[in-house]
Design an enzyme around this catalytic site. Structure first.
Site, PDB file in Angstrom:
ATOM      1  N   SER A 180       6.653   0.271   5.156  1.00 22.74           N
ATOM      2  CA  SER A 180       6.747   0.926   6.461  1.00 22.74           C
ATOM      3  C   SER A 180       7.509   0.121   7.510  1.00 22.74           C
ATOM      4  O   SER A 180       8.006   0.703   8.469  1.00 22.74           O
ATOM      5  CB  SER A 180       5.347   1.251   6.974  1.00 22.74           C
ATOM      6  OG  SER A 180       4.502   0.127   6.879  1.00 22.74           O
ATOM      7  N   HIS A 208       4.842   6.868   3.200  1.00 26.67           N
ATOM      8  CA  HIS A 208       6.176   7.092   3.778  1.00 26.67           C
ATOM      9  C   HIS A 208       7.143   7.707   2.772  1.00 26.67           C
ATOM     10  O   HIS A 208       8.313   7.916   3.084  1.00 26.67           O
ATOM     11  CB  HIS A 208       6.755   5.797   4.336  1.00 26.67           C
ATOM     12  CG  HIS A 208       6.199   5.420   5.664  1.00 26.67           C
ATOM     13  ND1 HIS A 208       6.593   6.030   6.840  1.00 26.67           N
ATOM     14  CD2 HIS A 208       5.253   4.514   6.011  1.00 26.67           C
ATOM     15  CE1 HIS A 208       5.926   5.502   7.852  1.00 26.67           C
ATOM     16  NE2 HIS A 208       5.099   4.582   7.384  1.00 26.67           N
ATOM     17  N   LYS A 239       2.197  12.304   7.880  1.00 27.25           N
ATOM     18  CA  LYS A 239       3.552  11.901   8.282  1.00 27.25           C
ATOM     19  C   LYS A 239       4.501  13.079   8.066  1.00 27.25           C
ATOM     20  O   LYS A 239       4.478  14.021   8.859  1.00 27.25           O
ATOM     21  CB  LYS A 239       3.926  10.619   7.556  1.00 27.25           C
ATOM     22  CG  LYS A 239       3.104   9.447   8.107  1.00 27.25           C
ATOM     23  CD  LYS A 239       3.274   8.143   7.395  1.00 27.25           C
ATOM     24  CE  LYS A 239       2.457   7.090   8.144  1.00 27.25           C
ATOM     25  NZ  LYS A 239       1.972   6.023   7.290  1.00 27.25           N
TER      26      LYS A 239
HETATM   27  C1  LIG Z   1       0.600   5.445   7.514  1.00 29.43           C
HETATM   28  C2  LIG Z   1       0.153   4.857   6.247  1.00 29.43           C
HETATM   29  C3  LIG Z   1      -1.145   5.066   5.792  1.00 29.43           C
HETATM   30  C4  LIG Z   1      -2.163   5.796   6.606  1.00 29.43           C
HETATM   31  O1  LIG Z   1      -1.969   7.166   6.550  1.00 29.43           O
HETATM   32  P1  LIG Z   1      -2.737   8.111   7.616  1.00 29.43           P
HETATM   33  O2  LIG Z   1      -2.742   9.428   6.963  1.00 29.43           O
HETATM   34  O3  LIG Z   1      -1.961   8.031   8.882  1.00 29.43           O
HETATM   35  O4  LIG Z   1      -4.103   7.535   7.758  1.00 29.43           O
HETATM   36  C5  LIG Z   1      -1.503   4.556   4.553  1.00 29.43           C
HETATM   37  N1  LIG Z   1      -0.625   3.842   3.812  1.00 29.43           N
HETATM   38  C6  LIG Z   1       0.634   3.607   4.229  1.00 29.43           C
HETATM   39  C7  LIG Z   1       1.567   2.833   3.364  1.00 29.43           C
HETATM   40  C8  LIG Z   1       1.059   4.096   5.464  1.00 29.43           C
HETATM   41  O5  LIG Z   1       2.304   3.862   5.888  1.00 29.43           O
END
Ligand SMILES: *Cc1c(COP(=O)(O)O)cnc(C)c1O
Length: 391
Positions: A180, A208, A239
């Site tokens: 990320s 992502h 996302k």
């Molecule tokens: C954003 C993210 C999460 C968390 O996801 P949410 O649905 O926002 O709780 C988990 N793992 C990774 C790699 C992320 O980038």
């Protein structure tokens, strides 16, 4: 004496380091242009990759689900909180991912906590990339399993850990699919090969990569054509999918186990029906057309090419996550503030999330940005980049 004085001390430290930030409060929906008070700001830091947060099909699905099911699920999944819409969402997610089963959680964060926190014991070892997401790190903290960390994408170190792990009951290799902070992609084919050689389980967090990589956004296992060779895929619905939630895609056995053991599943209320319906609508939008993904990637190639030819350092980016490396935390936050004055929101990310001298603004390109939007951003970035000596 204030009993919470130590909190004040920690906040003072953040202020000294230039890392204290009030929340930015937006006055309009998540979109490419957003209102901040009376200004219109170009959004370059949202995870809304496919622009689905405002999609008419999804809004309609949410409204209809509220009319039919009300606003809350009333309970955790294991009591009365599994509605038909949750069941249908899981069936379609499994079909979409090409796995035996899928299980939905309230968020990607709780998905990692639920799986990692329940499936491993002290007889097991988990081997994790050093740059894995906080929810993976916290999930690992919840287990009694042994841990080993390998340097970011370092396959030699991964192999050393695997070699040394023969005496454990099971070995689990955990990696983000797309990282990320740098927007680089995990070397999944090589990880899978090593895991097969040493009889390890492969666990990929595609937060992502969901809706971004693979055919119709099926994720990194599909991107690398590794069907059936990645045992546990975690996806997020928060996302690119545009709502909120997370899921495990994998075996029916793991699903059955998690239903009985994963603590966020057992002890926290399930997704509201409107959220489940919205996620279902999004999966259907993804499957019905790849137009959005094509726009996402053509925008990304266009923008990254231009940013690089201006002379910015974009690190290892190979996805729509495009960092621009600035330097110290202070300079990074000043650069981000400068861009906001110019009408662009570009989140500053600094130590300890990234190395002290690798502070960056992290840009995320979406399908809904127009070429005019991107050119506007490039123009402002060039101006500010020159002022800050980055160009
Ligand atoms: C954003 C993210 C999460 C968390 O996801 P949410 O649905 O926002 O709780 C988990 N793992 C990774 C790699 C992320 O980038």
């Amino acid at each position: 004496m204030n009993k919470l004085n130590h909190l004040l001390t920690e906040l003072e430290l953040l202020k000294k380091e230039g890392r204290y930030r009030p929340l930015t409060v937006w006055d309009s929906a998540a979109d490419t242009w957003m209102e901040l008070g009376c200004r219109r700001i170009l959004q370059l830091s949202s995870n809304n990759y496919l622009g689905l947060t405002n999609h008419p099909d999804m809004k309609k699905a949410a409204i209809e689900a509220i009319e039919e099911y009300g606003v809350g699920s009333g309970s955790v999944r294991t009591i009365t909180g599994t509605l038909r819409i949750h069941e249908v969402l899981e069936q379609e997610l499994a079909a979409f991912k090409g796995t035996e089963a899928a299980l939905v959680f309230q968020s990607g964060f709780t998905t990692n906590q639920g799986i990692l926190g329940s499936m491993l014991g002290q007889e097991d070892i988990v081997i994790s990339d050093e740059l894995n997401h906080a929810s993976i790190i916290d999930g690992i903290r919840l287990t009694k399993a042994n841990r080993a960390i390998f340097a970011h994408k370092n396959l030699d170190q991964l192999e050393e850990h695997l070699k040394a792990s023969g005496s454990y009951r099971s070995r689990v290799v955990v990696t983000d699919g797309v990282f990320s902070m740098d927007g680089d992609i995990a070397p999944l084919p090589e990880i899978v090969e090593l895991a097969e050689r040493y009889d390890a389980i492969v666990y990929v967090d595609d937060a992502h990569a969901s809706g971004v990589l693979g055919r119709n956004g099926k994720g990194s296992a599909d991107h690398f054509n590794l069907h059936g060779r990645v045992h546990i895929q975690v996806g997020t619905l928060s996302k690119a999918i545009g709502a909120v939630g997370g899921y495990m895609a994998g075996s029916q056995l793991l699903k059955d186990f998690l239903i009985h053991k994963a603590r966020p599943f057992l002890f926290s209320t399930s997704q509201p029906p409107a959220v489940a319906a919205t996620c279902l609508a999004a999966i259907r939008v993804l499957q019905s057309s790849s137009d959005r993904m094509e726009r996402l990637w053509s925008n990304t190639e266009y923008f990254r090419g231009k940013v690089r030819s201006l002379g910015f350092d974009t690190g290892q980016s190979e996805t729509p996550i495009i960092p621009i490396i600035v330097g110290t935390p202070e300079k990074t936050m000043q650069f981000s503030d400068r861009l906001l004055q110019e009408g662009i929101f570009a989140q500053g990310i600094v130590y300890p999330t990234v190395a002290l001298d690798k502070g960056r603004v992290r840009l995320i390109i979406t399908a809904n940005h127009t070429i005019e939007d991107l050119d506007f951003a490039l123009d402002r970035l060039e101006l500010a980049g020159k002022q800050f000596g980055l160009l």
